[in-house]
Enzyme design. Sequence first.
Site, PDB file in Angstrom:
ATOM      1  N   GLY A   7      -7.339  19.212 -45.913  1.00 22.07           N
ATOM      2  CA  GLY A   7      -6.637  19.205 -44.645  1.00 22.07           C
ATOM      3  C   GLY A   7      -6.976  17.984 -43.825  1.00 22.07           C
ATOM      4  CG  HIS A   8      -4.106  16.492 -41.304  1.00 18.49           C
ATOM      5  ND1 HIS A   8      -3.369  17.451 -41.972  1.00 18.49           N
ATOM      6  CD2 HIS A   8      -3.384  15.344 -41.336  1.00 18.49           C
ATOM      7  CE1 HIS A   8      -2.249  16.909 -42.395  1.00 18.49           C
ATOM      8  NE2 HIS A   8      -2.215  15.626 -42.018  1.00 18.49           N
ATOM      9  N   GLY A   9      -8.627  15.800 -41.033  1.00 20.00           N
ATOM     10  CA  GLY A   9      -9.966  15.813 -40.462  1.00 20.00           C
ATOM     11  C   GLY A   9     -10.934  16.553 -41.375  1.00 20.00           C
TER      12      GLY A   9
END
Length: 139
Positions: A7-9
């Site tokens: 996922g993002h981050g």
Amino acid sequence: MNIILAGHGKIAYEMKNSIEMIAGQYSHLYAITFEPGDSIDNLKDKYLKIISQSESKQFIIITDIFSGSPYNAASILAMQLGNIEVISGLSLPLCLELLNLDLSLMNIENVYAQLDEVKLDFIKSFKSLSKKISTEEEL
């Protein structure tokens, strides 16, 4: 069967930490990040590093957002390799449910169908549940 969270981050790493806090360690559970400056190629390389080091060749990749960069990179690999199922909607209930399945008895094509039976049970509304209980008590 292996599971990669993405996922993002740092959401995937923190999700893995939460899973381990609740359910213990899983040797077939991995997490990767998508940081500012990363590209689709960087993500594919991160996935391939895990895939190449694993004895099991079937993978489920769970991403945070449908059609986001982690999902798109995983989808490209799924088309190229064929041994990957990509699922969006990364959440703690989804991951715990997946880890409770006996993946050794399943092939990659059956996993999503199995999750399909329980996925609608993940989202709850306190107000809706309270109204339902009140209505049932009135009866």
